[in-house]
Scaffold this active site. Structure first.
Site, PDB file in Angstrom:
ATOM      1  N   HIS A 116       2.198  -7.657 -26.909  1.00  0.00           N
ATOM      2  CA  HIS A 116       1.714  -8.990 -26.756  1.00  0.00           C
ATOM      3  C   HIS A 116       1.310  -9.800 -28.030  1.00  0.00           C
ATOM      4  CE1 HIS A 116       1.247  -7.934 -22.420  1.00  0.00           C
ATOM      5  NE2 HIS A 116       1.731  -9.394 -22.335  1.00  0.00           N
ATOM      6  N   ASN A 147      -1.098  -0.539 -30.709  1.00  0.00           N
ATOM      7  CA  ASN A 147      -1.330  -1.650 -29.651  1.00  0.00           C
ATOM      8  C   ASN A 147      -2.473  -1.389 -28.630  1.00  0.00           C
ATOM      9  OD1 ASN A 147      -0.301  -3.452 -27.944  1.00  0.00           O
ATOM     10  ND2 ASN A 147       0.841  -2.101 -26.426  1.00  0.00           N
TER      11      ASN A 147
END
Length: 168
Positions: A116, A147
């Protein structure tokens, strides 16, 4: 893609009043007008950069159809938004209204995760914002170590700053 992601978090931090600025205000409550927020989020890209501007409930995306990645993502996080109560929920999906949007299986078998740019954790204040954060226009490929490691720590740090220093 990575540079665009770092820009997102820098932009997020700008949308938050910094601790030093609050101290300098000598006890006065600082305010950030919607116009100032818009100006801080105004991003101009080189003319040759393919892009489509998309405005979602909780963030804005400048999407590059050629590379199937966001050029940049901006959002504002406040203490109220950082303290949202919704649980993380959502399913990655393409945004059918965006030309060249990658599909949710775009990185399958590549060794990369879907990272994201505007974190789902920053969208816990709205079910719609949370759902939109899982659109592939808000995603870049990231290694698992980034991440779940440094990137995740940086997202937490931005939320911590928002809780501590928010002017809204």
């Amino acid at each position: 893609a990575l540079a665009a992601g770092w820009f997102v978090l820098v932009a997020a931090a700008i949308g938050v009043g910094f601790h030093g600025a609050r101290r300098a205000a000598a006890g006065r409550r600082l305010s950030m007008t919607p116009m100032l927020c818009q100006r801080l989020q105004a991003v101009r890209l080189p003319a040759q950069c393919q892009n489509q501007a998309v405005r979602y409930c909780g963030f804005n995306v400048n999407y590059n159809a050629r590379y199937h990645l966001p050029n940049c993502v901006t959002y504002t996080i406040t203490s109220a938004k950082a303290d949202g109560a919704l649980e993380r929920q959502g399913k990655f999906a393409a945004d059918p209204s965006v030309a060249g949007c990658a599909g949710p299986d775009a990185y399958a078998g590549s060794g990369y995760q879907r990272g994201h740019m505007a974190p789902a954790g920053d969208m816990r204040w709205s079910a719609r914002a949370m759902a939109e954060s899982f659109l592939m226009t808000n995603v870049c490929p990231q290694s698992k170590s980034l991440n779940e490691g440094g990137w995740g720590k940086l997202e937490e740090k931005v939320r911590e700053w928002a809780r501590r220093d928010s002017v809204l």
